[in-house]
Design a protein around this motif. Structure first.
Motif, PDB file in Angstrom:
ATOM      1  N   ASP A 244       0.810  -1.226   0.000  1.00 40.77           N
ATOM      2  CA  ASP A 244       0.000   0.000   0.000  1.00 40.77           C
ATOM      3  C   ASP A 244       0.841   1.274   0.000  1.00 40.77           C
ATOM      4  N   ALA A 245       2.152   1.171  -0.202  1.00 41.36           N
ATOM      5  CA  ALA A 245       3.003   2.350  -0.272  1.00 41.36           C
ATOM      6  C   ALA A 245       2.904   2.966  -1.666  1.00 41.36           C
ATOM      7  N   THR A 246       2.933   4.273  -1.727  1.00 38.83           N
ATOM      8  CA  THR A 246       2.833   4.979  -3.013  1.00 38.83           C
ATOM      9  C   THR A 246       3.737   6.203  -3.024  1.00 38.83           C
ATOM     10  N   LEU A 247       4.098   6.598  -4.238  1.00 39.08           N
ATOM     11  CA  LEU A 247       4.825   7.844  -4.469  1.00 39.08           C
ATOM     12  C   LEU A 247       4.137   8.545  -5.636  1.00 39.08           C
ATOM     13  N   THR A 248       3.633   9.741  -5.386  1.00 36.27           N
ATOM     14  CA  THR A 248       2.844  10.453  -6.389  1.00 36.27           C
ATOM     15  C   THR A 248       3.543  11.734  -6.803  1.00 36.27           C
ATOM     16  N   LEU A 249       3.624  11.953  -8.120  1.00 37.01           N
ATOM     17  CA  LEU A 249       4.186  13.169  -8.671  1.00 37.01           C
ATOM     18  C   LEU A 249       3.064  14.146  -8.996  1.00 37.01           C
ATOM     19  N   TRP A 250       3.183  15.366  -8.476  1.00 33.02           N
ATOM     20  CA  TRP A 250       2.166  16.396  -8.697  1.00 33.02           C
ATOM     21  C   TRP A 250       2.771  17.568  -9.455  1.00 33.02           C
ATOM     22  N   LEU A 251       2.015  18.079 -10.435  1.00 33.06           N
ATOM     23  CA  LEU A 251       2.363  19.303 -11.144  1.00 33.06           C
ATOM     24  C   LEU A 251       1.244  20.304 -10.887  1.00 33.06           C
ATOM     25  N   VAL A 252       1.598  21.459 -10.311  1.00 37.79           N
ATOM     26  CA  VAL A 252       0.578  22.427  -9.904  1.00 37.79           C
ATOM     27  C   VAL A 252       0.962  23.819 -10.393  1.00 37.79           C
ATOM     28  N   GLN A 253       0.017  24.426 -11.089  1.00 40.02           N
ATOM     29  CA  GLN A 253       0.163  25.821 -11.520  1.00 40.02           C
ATOM     30  C   GLN A 253      -1.215  26.476 -11.545  1.00 40.02           C
ATOM     31  N   ASP A 254      -1.449  27.408 -10.667  1.00 38.72           N
ATOM     32  CA  ASP A 254      -2.757  28.058 -10.543  1.00 38.72           C
ATOM     33  C   ASP A 254      -3.843  26.997 -10.357  1.00 38.72           C
ATOM     34  N   GLU A 255      -4.819  26.957 -11.256  1.00 37.27           N
ATOM     35  CA  GLU A 255      -5.913  25.991 -11.154  1.00 37.27           C
ATOM     36  C   GLU A 255      -5.620  24.681 -11.879  1.00 37.27           C
ATOM     37  N   THR A 256      -4.508  24.615 -12.589  1.00 33.83           N
ATOM     38  CA  THR A 256      -4.157  23.412 -13.343  1.00 33.83           C
ATOM     39  C   THR A 256      -3.358  22.469 -12.455  1.00 33.83           C
ATOM     40  N   VAL A 257      -3.886  21.267 -12.282  1.00 35.62           N
ATOM     41  CA  VAL A 257      -3.248  20.281 -11.404  1.00 35.62           C
ATOM     42  C   VAL A 257      -3.218  18.931 -12.100  1.00 35.62           C
ATOM     43  N   GLN A 258      -2.042  18.295 -12.120  1.00 29.01           N
ATOM     44  CA  GLN A 258      -1.901  16.949 -12.675  1.00 29.01           C
ATOM     45  C   GLN A 258      -1.171  16.079 -11.662  1.00 29.01           C
ATOM     46  N   SER A 259      -1.539  14.811 -11.599  1.00 27.33           N
ATOM     47  CA  SER A 259      -0.880  13.873 -10.685  1.00 27.33           C
ATOM     48  C   SER A 259      -0.590  12.570 -11.412  1.00 27.33           C
ATOM     49  N   PHE A 260       0.519  11.910 -11.020  1.00 26.11           N
ATOM     50  CA  PHE A 260       0.950  10.673 -11.673  1.00 26.11           C
ATOM     51  C   PHE A 260       1.536   9.744 -10.611  1.00 26.11           C
ATOM     52  N   ASP A 261       1.154   8.483 -10.691  1.00 26.39           N
ATOM     53  CA  ASP A 261       1.705   7.477  -9.784  1.00 26.39           C
ATOM     54  C   ASP A 261       3.074   7.049 -10.321  1.00 26.39           C
ATOM     55  N   VAL A 262       4.123   7.352  -9.564  1.00 29.56           N
ATOM     56  CA  VAL A 262       5.493   7.039 -10.018  1.00 29.56           C
ATOM     57  C   VAL A 262       6.149   6.031  -9.083  1.00 29.56           C
ATOM     58  N   THR A 263       5.336   5.213  -8.440  1.00 32.54           N
ATOM     59  CA  THR A 263       5.868   4.244  -7.476  1.00 32.54           C
ATOM     60  C   THR A 263       6.726   3.184  -8.155  1.00 32.54           C
ATOM     61  N   ALA A 264       6.282   2.730  -9.314  1.00 31.55           N
ATOM     62  CA  ALA A 264       6.988   1.625  -9.990  1.00 31.55           C
ATOM     63  C   ALA A 264       7.189   1.950 -11.458  1.00 31.55           C
ATOM     64  N   LEU A 265       7.976   2.968 -11.738  1.00 33.95           N
ATOM     65  CA  LEU A 265       8.258   3.326 -13.126  1.00 33.95           C
ATOM     66  C   LEU A 265       9.243   2.337 -13.733  1.00 33.95           C
ATOM     67  N   SER A 266       8.913   1.865 -14.935  1.00 34.52           N
ATOM     68  CA  SER A 266       9.823   0.961 -15.640  1.00 34.52           C
ATOM     69  C   SER A 266      10.810   1.738 -16.506  1.00 34.52           C
ATOM     70  N   LYS A 267      10.467   2.987 -16.805  1.00 38.15           N
ATOM     71  CA  LYS A 267      11.343   3.861 -17.584  1.00 38.15           C
ATOM     72  C   LYS A 267      11.044   5.302 -17.186  1.00 38.15           C
ATOM     73  N   PRO A 268      11.934   6.232 -17.508  1.00 40.48           N
ATOM     74  CA  PRO A 268      11.703   7.636 -17.150  1.00 40.48           C
ATOM     75  C   PRO A 268      10.391   8.157 -17.720  1.00 40.48           C
ATOM     76  N   LEU A 269       9.724   8.978 -16.944  1.00 41.42           N
ATOM     77  CA  LEU A 269       8.434   9.545 -17.327  1.00 41.42           C
ATOM     78  C   LEU A 269       8.657  10.814 -18.149  1.00 41.42           C
ATOM     79  N   GLU A 270       7.929  10.918 -19.281  1.00 39.37           N
ATOM     80  CA  GLU A 270       8.002  12.098 -20.130  1.00 39.37           C
ATOM     81  C   GLU A 270       6.612  12.717 -20.215  1.00 39.37           C
ATOM     82  N   LEU A 271       6.501  13.957 -19.751  1.00 39.30           N
ATOM     83  CA  LEU A 271       5.192  14.600 -19.673  1.00 39.30           C
ATOM     84  C   LEU A 271       5.186  15.916 -20.452  1.00 39.30           C
ATOM     85  N   PRO A 272       4.251  16.088 -21.378  1.00 34.00           N
ATOM     86  CA  PRO A 272       4.114  17.379 -22.075  1.00 34.00           C
ATOM     87  C   PRO A 272       3.543  18.426 -21.124  1.00 34.00           C
TER      88      PRO A 272
END
Length: 300
Positions: A244-272
């Motif tokens: 049940d352990a998790t690691l979450t990546l958050w991107l926050v700017q004003d009202e725009t919010v994005q989240s990604f579960d990065v607990t078990a990445l198999s390769k580097p994450l690329e986000l536009p």
């Protein structure tokens, strides 16, 4: 010549040193205020309470040290030494040490100059008769001297406890502290993190930690200059992932919010970043139970 035979001098360190220390603490608070974007995410109540605690602590130390200074002069002991001990050891510990070692008042033998007890009838050094009825009368009716120092020092200590209690109650309740991971302001954590390294240089954020309190949020502030073409790269590895352990990546700017579960990445994450705009971007890692994490995050 003995110390008590010198002309009386005011303890200048009490009148100059203490205000200078308070001024330096205030300037440090002001510099930190600007460096941390005006304590964004933290109510001004907390730094004010901390400043009050430090100020009242210094006042309490100064008042008790002033009383010890006068008491030492009365007992013909070294006032500078004991005053320094009280100031360095904090009020309570310093006073405790002083009262444990506090000598009885003494007078000077008129024949040999040896210090003897006020109650002594004969000098233990030369054996001369030195009875002083006035001193004995004074000893039989003890009276607290410089009571104003004791009162003001005690009041300062009470104010310390009041400020500390208010600080603890508000901190425990989370009042005035921004812990919202989706907030477009600085996050303040009440927990702890055991880090190996945390480096942000030339737009690259490298974070390496062993463990952290559940829900701890580590963040860094990036700058977006070309959202239509820039990408966010996140190379994150979790060495230990309990159930049940998790690691979450958050991107926050004003009202725009994005989240990604990065607990078990198999390769580097690329986000536009085309959903964001030019300006500051909060990049956060929300930690829940993961350990031995290494990460490298940057915009390109």
């Amino acid at each position: 010549m003995l110390w008590h035979e010198h002309p009386k001098k005011k303890p200048l360190f009490l009148y100059i040193g203490i205000p200078m220390i308070c001024l330096l603490l205030f300037l440090r608070l002001v510099l930190y205020f600007f460096k941390s974007d005006g304590f964004s995410g933290l109510s001004m109540l907390f730094p004010i309470l901390l400043l009050c605690i430090v100020t009242f602590t210094l006042c309490s130390s100064a008042f008790f040290a002033a009383w010890v200074y006068q008491d030492c002069k009365k007992r013909r002991e070294d006032p500078i030494l004991w005053t320094a001990i009280v100031l360095i050891a904090t009020p309570l510990i310093g006073l405790l040490i002083y009262f444990l070692r506090r000598p009885e008042p003494k007078k000077i033998c008129p024949t040999c100059g040896h210090r003897i007890s006020l109650k002594a009838k004969y000098c233990e050094e030369c054996g001369k008769y030195v009875e002083n009825k006035e001193d004995i009368t004074t000893m039989s009716k003890p009276k607290t001297h410089h009571l104003k120092f004791i009162v003001t020092g005690t009041v300062s200590m009470v104010l310390i406890l009041v400020c500390l209690a208010v600080f603890i109650v508000n901190a425990a309740a989370g009042n005035g502290i921004n812990t919202d991971v989706t907030s477009d302001e600085k996050i303040w954590n009440l927990g702890t993190i055991q880090m190996n390294s945390n480096i942000y240089h030339n737009g690259i954020w490298k974070l390496d930690f062993k463990s952290a309190s559940d829900g701890f949020i580590k963040e860094e502030l990036f700058s977006i200059q070309a959202p239509k073409t820039q990408m966010l790269y996140a190379d994150i590895s979790c060495g230990t992932v309990p159930d049940d352990a998790t690691l979450t990546l958050w991107l926050v700017q004003d009202e725009t919010v994005q989240s990604f579960d990065v607990t078990a990445l198999s390769k580097p994450l690329e986000l536009p970043l085309n959903q964001f705009k030019n300006g500051q971007l909060y990049v956060r890692l929300e930690i829940h139970g993961v350990k031995d994490v290494t990460s490298k995050i940057f915009l390109q």
